[in-house]
Design a protein around this motif. Structure first.
Motif, PDB file in Angstrom:
ATOM      1  N   VAL A  47      -7.761  -1.896  -5.346  1.00  0.00           N
ATOM      2  CA  VAL A  47      -6.723  -2.223  -4.366  1.00  0.00           C
ATOM      3  C   VAL A  47      -7.440  -2.815  -3.157  1.00  0.00           C
ATOM      4  O   VAL A  47      -8.193  -2.127  -2.488  1.00  0.00           O
ATOM      5  N   TYR A  48      -7.225  -4.105  -2.914  1.00  0.00           N
ATOM      6  CA  TYR A  48      -7.897  -4.787  -1.812  1.00  0.00           C
ATOM      7  C   TYR A  48      -6.950  -4.990  -0.640  1.00  0.00           C
ATOM      8  O   TYR A  48      -5.780  -5.315  -0.834  1.00  0.00           O
ATOM      9  N   ARG A  49      -7.486  -4.858   0.555  1.00  0.00           N
ATOM     10  CA  ARG A  49      -6.714  -5.164   1.755  1.00  0.00           C
ATOM     11  C   ARG A  49      -6.430  -6.658   1.834  1.00  0.00           C
ATOM     12  O   ARG A  49      -7.351  -7.469   1.810  1.00  0.00           O
ATOM     13  N   ALA A  50      -5.166  -7.009   1.939  1.00  0.00           N
ATOM     14  CA  ALA A  50      -4.801  -8.431   1.969  1.00  0.00           C
ATOM     15  C   ALA A  50      -5.291  -9.124   3.231  1.00  0.00           C
ATOM     16  O   ALA A  50      -5.540 -10.327   3.243  1.00  0.00           O
ATOM     17  N   ASP A  51      -5.449  -8.351   4.299  1.00  0.00           N
ATOM     18  CA  ASP A  51      -5.866  -8.980   5.557  1.00  0.00           C
ATOM     19  C   ASP A  51      -7.355  -9.307   5.557  1.00  0.00           C
ATOM     20  O   ASP A  51      -7.822 -10.029   6.430  1.00  0.00           O
ATOM     21  N   ARG A  52      -8.093  -8.782   4.594  1.00  0.00           N
ATOM     22  CA  ARG A  52      -9.537  -9.021   4.589  1.00  0.00           C
ATOM     23  C   ARG A  52     -10.021  -9.746   3.340  1.00  0.00           C
ATOM     24  O   ARG A  52     -11.164 -10.203   3.310  1.00  0.00           O
ATOM     25  N   LEU A  56      -7.739   3.094   3.039  1.00  0.00           N
ATOM     26  CA  LEU A  56      -8.144   1.753   3.464  1.00  0.00           C
ATOM     27  C   LEU A  56      -7.987   1.552   4.969  1.00  0.00           C
ATOM     28  O   LEU A  56      -8.333   0.486   5.493  1.00  0.00           O
ATOM     29  N   ASN A  57      -7.436   2.568   5.620  1.00  0.00           N
ATOM     30  CA  ASN A  57      -7.287   2.490   7.065  1.00  0.00           C
ATOM     31  C   ASN A  57      -6.321   1.368   7.482  1.00  0.00           C
ATOM     32  O   ASN A  57      -6.597   0.593   8.398  1.00  0.00           O
ATOM     33  N   ILE A  58      -5.231   1.287   6.762  1.00  0.00           N
ATOM     34  CA  ILE A  58      -4.180   0.318   7.086  1.00  0.00           C
ATOM     35  C   ILE A  58      -2.851   1.071   7.119  1.00  0.00           C
ATOM     36  O   ILE A  58      -2.802   2.265   6.820  1.00  0.00           O
ATOM     37  N   LYS A  59      -1.785   0.364   7.479  1.00  0.00           N
ATOM     38  CA  LYS A  59      -0.471   1.016   7.520  1.00  0.00           C
ATOM     39  C   LYS A  59       0.160   1.036   6.134  1.00  0.00           C
ATOM     40  O   LYS A  59       0.001   0.084   5.361  1.00  0.00           O
ATOM     41  N   ALA A  72       0.816  -1.214   0.000  1.00  0.00           N
ATOM     42  CA  ALA A  72       0.000   0.000   0.000  1.00  0.00           C
ATOM     43  C   ALA A  72       0.850   1.266   0.000  1.00  0.00           C
ATOM     44  O   ALA A  72       1.797   1.390   0.781  1.00  0.00           O
ATOM     45  N   SER A  73       0.504   2.213  -0.866  1.00  0.00           N
ATOM     46  CA  SER A  73       1.122   3.539  -0.831  1.00  0.00           C
ATOM     47  C   SER A  73       0.519   4.318   0.333  1.00  0.00           C
ATOM     48  O   SER A  73      -0.444   3.873   0.966  1.00  0.00           O
ATOM     49  N   GLN A  74       1.058   5.489   0.573  1.00  0.00           N
ATOM     50  CA  GLN A  74       0.560   6.277   1.693  1.00  0.00           C
ATOM     51  C   GLN A  74      -0.922   6.625   1.509  1.00  0.00           C
ATOM     52  O   GLN A  74      -1.726   6.477   2.434  1.00  0.00           O
ATOM     53  N   SER A  75      -1.295   7.042   0.303  1.00  0.00           N
ATOM     54  CA  SER A  75      -2.685   7.479   0.127  1.00  0.00           C
ATOM     55  C   SER A  75      -3.640   6.276   0.131  1.00  0.00           C
ATOM     56  O   SER A  75      -4.743   6.355   0.672  1.00  0.00           O
ATOM     57  N   GLU A  76      -3.201   5.173  -0.448  1.00  0.00           N
ATOM     58  CA  GLU A  76      -4.031   3.958  -0.389  1.00  0.00           C
ATOM     59  C   GLU A  76      -4.222   3.529   1.060  1.00  0.00           C
ATOM     60  O   GLU A  76      -5.321   3.169   1.479  1.00  0.00           O
ATOM     61  N   ALA A  77      -3.131   3.595   1.814  1.00  0.00           N
ATOM     62  CA  ALA A  77      -3.191   3.200   3.219  1.00  0.00           C
ATOM     63  C   ALA A  77      -4.171   4.084   3.979  1.00  0.00           C
ATOM     64  O   ALA A  77      -4.985   3.596   4.782  1.00  0.00           O
ATOM     65  N   ASN A  78      -4.147   5.366   3.693  1.00  0.00           N
ATOM     66  CA  ASN A  78      -5.077   6.279   4.361  1.00  0.00           C
ATOM     67  C   ASN A  78      -6.526   5.911   4.043  1.00  0.00           C
ATOM     68  O   ASN A  78      -7.378   5.857   4.927  1.00  0.00           O
TER      69      ASN A  78
END
Lengths: 240, 240
Positions: free
Chosen positions: B226-231, B197-200, B189-195
DNA sequence: GAGTGGTCTAGACCACCCC
DNA sequence: GGGTGGTCTAGACCACTCC
């Protein structure tokens, strides 16, 4: 063009004939095919036989039909390894890469409950565990581990694994592999995965777990693979 | 059970009838179905009509045939969202999650050469760019961006996007979406994607690019997610 | 040999599209 | 109205499996 006395079914001969026309470019995407009745008349076969050939080609993505209008050549199929079930070797060849393999583990172990559940065998039942580093153009592409019930597939040797396991299963044991379910997730390389794949620890990797089934739904094997994200993208074609 | 005067085709009625038997458990995986000739006799229909029903069910994964032996009920189909083309909404419902959406961008922009190439339109041609945070049970699951040619799909509004874009395209514009190609890769995740998606930043994510096509092969849209891998895990069913 | 699915025929009528 | 695909019939013979 069509041989009615051949042991090869007529509908199949017609399919091949049409595929060749498409591949040679004599039928281009968007072109209308001659109507079904015309084929029937031309080759002195029944219209239902023509329809069987057309239907197969529609299902394979070569053609599409529009009621009242005609049958047309579909846009060029994506020439990808993934329009169906393929082995790593087939996949790499389809991508224009030279496949290779390095065996890192070949053992018979008792099945863990997770593996036994997936293979539908008894817990602690004997399974082969086969780990290989998969190479593409001599560079590590994936770390692949297969689990196969030793009761189902007897007599695997290192030589067979180094040749082609699938060919052995299909040709020697006469088992037909017909379907698979794949689960794909994103992860980060552990230290040992990184070492095997020649990447840095923490690099992104694609985790693919494949369950393979025979015609009657019997689980044949479980494959867990770790692919380098910088070298591999998974491609799927879907239909509604 | 079978109504020969119904406008619904007989083979289709028979398919539904058999599906119900399977779903009710009266036909279990591995069970042999009555032979084709028996169905034909019982319902006073032609064996070819029975075969059409059986063939469809085989293609849909409900049955499998063995020459000389019979036709059997297949193992329970994987009840997954991915046995075909689904929208995010359908996918989440199939996974037992409540889908939601938050619009973050809705603009008309000139197509970049990459997007124009994928959509097969002129460079700088008008495309809608629609970005949404996709929620599952009110938690961010993916960041999804759609690109659609504004000439093909006219008159999209924010309201339509918030309702269902697919329903609008299929029902109002009467365009049939029939196939798609998806490319899946692992990334971080890039910084903006992380923001969003609420991930680091640096967490693993699944990158999915989908090209969607109409019956004649015309590209309808391009979707980058872009999907969160943890979910999220991507699931595919494949046949040989 | 009996029973199953696999292939094939020579028609028929219907539903839809386009002129 | 003419042409297209969609559905359906009532047979036939072949290939394969199992007893």
């Amino acid at each position: 063009m069509i041989n009615k006395n051949s042991p090869i079914p007529i509908y199949y001969q017609l399919e091949e004939l049409i595929k060749v026309l498409i591949e040679k470019g004599e039928l281009k995407p968007g072109d209308a095919l001659p109507p079904e009745r015309e084929y029937a008349e031309k080759y002195h076969i029944s219209r239902m036989t023509v329809r069987q050939a057309f239907t197969d080609l529609v299902n394979e993505g070569y053609l599409y039909r529009q009621q009242g209008k005609g049958t047309f050549v579909a846009e060029r199929k994506i020439e990808q390894g993934l329009q169906g079930l393929t082995s790593f070797t087939e996949d790499m060849i389809a991508r224009g890469l030279k496949p290779g393999s390095k065996l890192v583990k070949f053992e018979m172990i008792p099945a863990s409950s997770q593996i036994a559940g997936q293979l539908k065998i008894a817990e602690y039942g004997p399974v082969y565990e086969i780990s290989r580093i998969r190479l593409a153009d001599d560079v590590p592409m994936a770390l692949e581990t297969n689990y196969i019930s030793a009761n189902l597939i007897k007599g695997i040797t290192e030589d067979i694994v180094n040749e082609s396991l699938y060919a052995y299963i299909e040709e020697k044991l006469n088992l037909r592999i017909v379907s698979a379910t794949q689960t794909i997730e994103s992860s980060i390389a552990s230290q040992s995965e990184a070492n095997n794949l020649n990447i840095k620890k923490g690099s992104p990797v694609l985790l693919i777990q494949q369950n393979t089934y025979l015609l009657d739904g019997t689980p044949l094997e479980l494959v867990k693979s770790v692919y380098r994200a910088d070298r591999y993208k998974f491609i799927v074609q879907m239909k509604r």
